[in-house]
Write a protein that holds these residues in place. Sequence first.
Motif, mmCIF file in Angstrom:
data_model
loop_
_atom_site.group_PDB
_atom_site.id
_atom_site.type_symbol
_atom_site.label_atom_id
_atom_site.label_comp_id
_atom_site.label_asym_id
_atom_site.label_seq_id
_atom_site.Cartn_x
_atom_site.Cartn_y
_atom_site.Cartn_z
ATOM 1 N N UNK A 43 0.863 -1.189 0.000
ATOM 2 C CA UNK A 43 0.000 0.000 0.000
ATOM 3 C C UNK A 43 0.901 1.241 0.000
ATOM 4 N N UNK A 44 0.400 2.338 -0.553
ATOM 5 C CA UNK A 44 1.219 3.539 -0.690
ATOM 6 C C UNK A 44 0.929 4.608 0.356
ATOM 7 N N UNK A 45 -0.244 4.541 0.982
ATOM 8 C CA UNK A 45 -0.631 5.589 1.935
ATOM 9 C C UNK A 45 -1.206 4.945 3.197
ATOM 10 N N UNK A 46 -1.315 5.744 4.235
ATOM 11 C CA UNK A 46 -1.952 5.267 5.472
ATOM 12 C C UNK A 46 -3.399 4.864 5.198
ATOM 13 N N UNK A 47 -4.066 5.604 4.320
ATOM 14 C CA UNK A 47 -5.456 5.290 3.987
ATOM 15 C C UNK A 47 -5.557 3.926 3.305
ATOM 16 N N UNK A 48 -4.618 3.613 2.416
ATOM 17 C CA UNK A 48 -4.625 2.311 1.758
ATOM 18 C C UNK A 48 -4.349 1.191 2.755
ATOM 19 N N UNK A 49 -3.426 1.420 3.686
ATOM 20 C CA UNK A 49 -3.166 0.409 4.724
ATOM 21 C C UNK A 49 -4.428 0.177 5.535
ATOM 22 N N UNK A 50 -5.104 1.248 5.908
ATOM 23 C CA UNK A 50 -6.333 1.109 6.676
ATOM 24 C C UNK A 50 -7.387 0.347 5.888
ATOM 25 N N UNK A 51 -7.477 0.583 4.592
ATOM 26 C CA UNK A 51 -8.440 -0.122 3.746
ATOM 27 C C UNK A 51 -8.151 -1.618 3.714
ATOM 28 N N UNK A 52 -6.875 -2.010 3.514
ATOM 29 C CA UNK A 52 -6.569 -3.444 3.473
ATOM 30 C C UNK A 52 -6.772 -4.093 4.836
ATOM 31 N N UNK A 53 -6.515 -3.365 5.895
ATOM 32 C CA UNK A 53 -6.757 -3.898 7.246
ATOM 33 C C UNK A 53 -8.250 -4.074 7.485
ATOM 34 N N UNK A 54 -9.026 -3.089 7.098
ATOM 35 C CA UNK A 54 -10.479 -3.174 7.280
ATOM 36 C C UNK A 54 -11.073 -4.352 6.516
ATOM 37 N N UNK A 55 -10.479 -4.719 5.386
ATOM 38 C CA UNK A 55 -11.014 -5.779 4.543
ATOM 39 C C UNK A 55 -10.412 -7.149 4.832
ATOM 40 N N UNK A 56 -9.599 -7.253 5.875
ATOM 41 C CA UNK A 56 -8.881 -8.494 6.165
ATOM 42 C C UNK A 56 -9.000 -8.879 7.630
ATOM 43 N N UNK A 57 -8.685 -10.137 7.907
ATOM 44 C CA UNK A 57 -8.548 -10.621 9.284
ATOM 45 C C UNK A 57 -7.056 -10.508 9.594
ATOM 46 N N UNK A 58 -6.692 -9.665 10.545
ATOM 47 C CA UNK A 58 -5.295 -9.282 10.765
ATOM 48 C C UNK A 58 -4.761 -9.754 12.113
ATOM 49 N N UNK A 59 -3.440 -9.923 12.130
ATOM 50 C CA UNK A 59 -2.734 -10.312 13.347
ATOM 51 C C UNK A 59 -1.501 -9.437 13.508
ATOM 52 N N UNK A 60 -1.328 -8.931 14.705
ATOM 53 C CA UNK A 60 -0.096 -8.236 15.048
ATOM 54 C C UNK A 60 0.653 -9.077 16.064
ATOM 55 N N UNK A 61 1.981 -9.005 16.018
ATOM 56 C CA UNK A 61 2.797 -9.668 17.027
ATOM 57 C C UNK A 61 3.569 -8.580 17.761
ATOM 58 N N UNK A 62 3.616 -8.708 19.076
ATOM 59 C CA UNK A 62 4.118 -7.639 19.926
ATOM 60 C C UNK A 62 5.169 -8.171 20.895
ATOM 61 N N UNK A 63 6.231 -7.402 21.059
ATOM 62 C CA UNK A 63 7.269 -7.667 22.046
ATOM 63 C C UNK A 63 7.182 -6.555 23.066
ATOM 64 N N UNK A 64 6.830 -6.917 24.300
ATOM 65 C CA UNK A 64 6.635 -5.901 25.348
ATOM 66 C C UNK A 64 5.681 -4.800 24.861
ATOM 67 N N UNK A 65 4.596 -5.199 24.238
ATOM 68 C CA UNK A 65 3.545 -4.304 23.737
ATOM 69 C C UNK A 65 3.954 -3.422 22.562
#
Length: 132
Positions: free
Chosen positions: A28-50
């Motif tokens: 994705x090229x913009x924050x808006x595009x990232x938000x669009x792909x996230x909204x349309x997907x089932x997403x997972x984040x992995x976190x180290x000490x939050x």
Amino acid sequence: MISVSSDKNKLDIPFILSELKQVSWLPPKTLEEVQTVIDASFCFGIYLEDKQIGFCRVITDYVVFAYVMDVFITAEQRGKGYASQLIKTMLLDPKLKDVKLWRLATSDAHFLYKKFGFDSLAHPNKMMEKII
């Protein structure tokens, strides 16, 4: 401490955009595009000490098909087993338990996905694509 979450509210969108620009062949090229792909997907984040250190998303109908995309771990955290933990958590998520066909594309991480039962396409001649 490492944790994996599918809570989209925890995702660091600017971080994801920055990392995808480095590791994705078609990011994705913009924050808006990232938000669009996230909204349309089932997403997972992995976190180290939050602090987010990785991400993946699944495009799915939750029954028949799932396509894994945008899997990454930050460069400084690679080689520590975090990608395996991320993929394992994704595959075991109860919301995805009924999915029968999983697909993904990788140019350099076959070793990772083979551990989880992924293999080359049985019938690659049946697959088609259109890139714009």
